[in-house]
Design a protein around this motif. Sequence first.
Motif, PDB file in Angstrom:
ATOM      1  N   ALA A 246       0.829  -1.210   0.000  1.00 38.69           N
ATOM      2  CA  ALA A 246       0.000   0.000   0.000  1.00 38.69           C
ATOM      3  C   ALA A 246       0.860   1.255   0.000  1.00 38.69           C
ATOM      4  O   ALA A 246       0.576   2.223  -0.715  1.00 38.69           O
ATOM      5  N   ARG A 247       1.928   1.238   0.788  1.00 40.08           N
ATOM      6  CA  ARG A 247       2.807   2.406   0.843  1.00 40.08           C
ATOM      7  C   ARG A 247       3.552   2.590  -0.471  1.00 40.08           C
ATOM      8  O   ARG A 247       3.758   3.729  -0.930  1.00 40.08           O
ATOM      9  N   ALA A 248       3.952   1.481  -1.092  1.00 40.15           N
ATOM     10  CA  ALA A 248       4.623   1.581  -2.393  1.00 40.15           C
ATOM     11  C   ALA A 248       3.720   2.229  -3.428  1.00 40.15           C
ATOM     12  O   ALA A 248       4.169   3.035  -4.256  1.00 40.15           O
ATOM     13  N   GLU A 249       2.439   1.889  -3.385  1.00 38.15           N
ATOM     14  CA  GLU A 249       1.479   2.516  -4.298  1.00 38.15           C
ATOM     15  C   GLU A 249       1.409   4.021  -4.042  1.00 38.15           C
ATOM     16  O   GLU A 249       1.385   4.825  -4.991  1.00 38.15           O
ATOM     17  N   GLU A 250       1.383   4.425  -2.777  1.00 35.95           N
ATOM     18  CA  GLU A 250       1.329   5.844  -2.438  1.00 35.95           C
ATOM     19  C   GLU A 250       2.558   6.594  -2.942  1.00 35.95           C
ATOM     20  O   GLU A 250       2.484   7.756  -3.333  1.00 35.95           O
ATOM     21  N   LEU A 251       3.704   5.897  -2.933  1.00 38.51           N
ATOM     22  CA  LEU A 251       4.953   6.507  -3.371  1.00 38.51           C
ATOM     23  C   LEU A 251       5.128   6.455  -4.888  1.00 38.51           C
ATOM     24  O   LEU A 251       6.112   6.983  -5.423  1.00 38.51           O
ATOM     25  N   GLY A 252       4.212   5.794  -5.579  1.00 34.42           N
ATOM     26  CA  GLY A 252       4.299   5.705  -7.034  1.00 34.42           C
ATOM     27  C   GLY A 252       5.194   4.605  -7.540  1.00 34.42           C
ATOM     28  O   GLY A 252       5.556   4.597  -8.721  1.00 34.42           O
ATOM     29  N   VAL A 253       5.564   3.651  -6.660  1.00 31.56           N
ATOM     30  CA  VAL A 253       6.434   2.536  -7.081  1.00 31.56           C
ATOM     31  C   VAL A 253       5.748   1.201  -6.789  1.00 31.56           C
ATOM     32  O   VAL A 253       6.401   0.212  -6.458  1.00 31.56           O
ATOM     33  N   GLY A 254       4.442   1.185  -6.928  1.00 34.35           N
ATOM     34  CA  GLY A 254       3.685  -0.018  -6.611  1.00 34.35           C
ATOM     35  C   GLY A 254       4.109  -1.238  -7.410  1.00 34.35           C
ATOM     36  O   GLY A 254       4.099  -2.362  -6.896  1.00 34.35           O
ATOM     37  N   ARG A 255       4.505  -1.036  -8.665  1.00 39.83           N
ATOM     38  CA  ARG A 255       4.887  -2.174  -9.511  1.00 39.83           C
ATOM     39  C   ARG A 255       6.078  -2.930  -8.949  1.00 39.83           C
ATOM     40  O   ARG A 255       6.220  -4.138  -9.163  1.00 39.83           O
TER      41      ARG A 255
END
Length: 438
Positions: free
Chosen positions: A274-283
């Motif tokens: 979830a945090r990776a998605e917020e940071l724009g690096v979800g992939r």
Amino acid sequence: MRITVIGTGYLGAVHAAGMAEIGHDVLGVDIDPAKIEALADGRPPFFEPGLSELLARTREKGNLTFTTSLRAAAEFGDLHFICVGTPQQRGSYAADLSHLNAVVDGLAPYLERPCLVVGKSTVPVGTAAAVGERLAALAPVGARAEVAWNPEFLREGTAVQDTLHPDRLVAGVVSAGAETLLREVYQPMLDEGCPFVATDLATAELVKVAANSFLATKISFINAMAEVCETAGADVVTLAQSIGYDARIGARFLSAGLGFGGGCLPKDIRAFTARAEELGVGRSLNFLREVDEINMRARHRAIAAAKDLVGGTFLGRNVTILGAAFKPHSDDIRDSPALNVAAAIKLQGAHVCVHDEEAIDNARAAYPALEYAREPLKACEGADVVLHLTEWPQYSALDPAELAKVTNVPRLLEARNTLDVRRWRDAGWTVRSLGRAA
């Protein structure tokens, strides 16, 4: 050193007792008066090997006390450890930081002299910096209430040992003074040769979630191999042993079976994605979603295998569950794979009886519709199938011949791959193991 530990759940209670054991004056803080009363009386509110003895020693020394007052904590300590939970948010993968924020908001107005506030909770990267800004805005002492992050690496069942003799210490700091203070706190561990890694706040936050993500990935990897082994007629136990000899891989966390649960790994990998998605690096963390899916699929595979053993339906069947805690040497049932399986089988019409060495009371409170037995032999009476779902060492010592006498039909689903399957088969049991050919 005068230290407070705010939050006396699993992490905080063990940390408070450990800090007192190595000589600090410690004040434990919690909003639950019953928990504080129990700890002050030397009674742990949960099962953890060695904790009762540790509390007894600190009571004798008189350097561990407890309170429900954050004002008292601010007046007492120069260093404040925050050890509250960060559970998964309802309806989201993200971490719920409400307990952490409540501590910061409650403590800050009483911070009238320079101090160090040290987070030990597992949090999304960027939380520590936000806590620092929050403290600076709310505390009378302002920015001299400094923040550091010192993630915990405790394992339930060995938490006392992990606290007193850690394999590494990581400290995210923003000043040399904070690093020096934390080195002083942990000096006995450093004298034993424990590595001390000083880094920035963000890296310290990421160390814990990265470690948990790697371990979760390793477990799900071997469970994915178990699915292949079952279909191909291979043996995942031998496979795991063989690749574990490779020093680059290692044998730890290569135990195929029902997968991981508890209050850390599942919610931590979800919060990380979830945090990776917020940071724009979800992939970059998409693979963790597959790790989570493989882990949950192991529970469905266990249910399907057990149903196959009893002829394709649970309706009217007597099912015995050996194990309720998410892991042995613990009474923690948070996200317990064993209880998840037990409840699902109950919903399909079975009569389900559960045994566990320590977690029966917690399980009964959370799953009152299930039956419970204090002895394995009693739990197996009249069973049409027995499911071994938590790898307590006591289960490996059971006599399968004696158990066979009290069952309706001696059938076993070995979902943890720690029992001697040949011994059970020799005693007349039909055995199905996850990751091994039927």
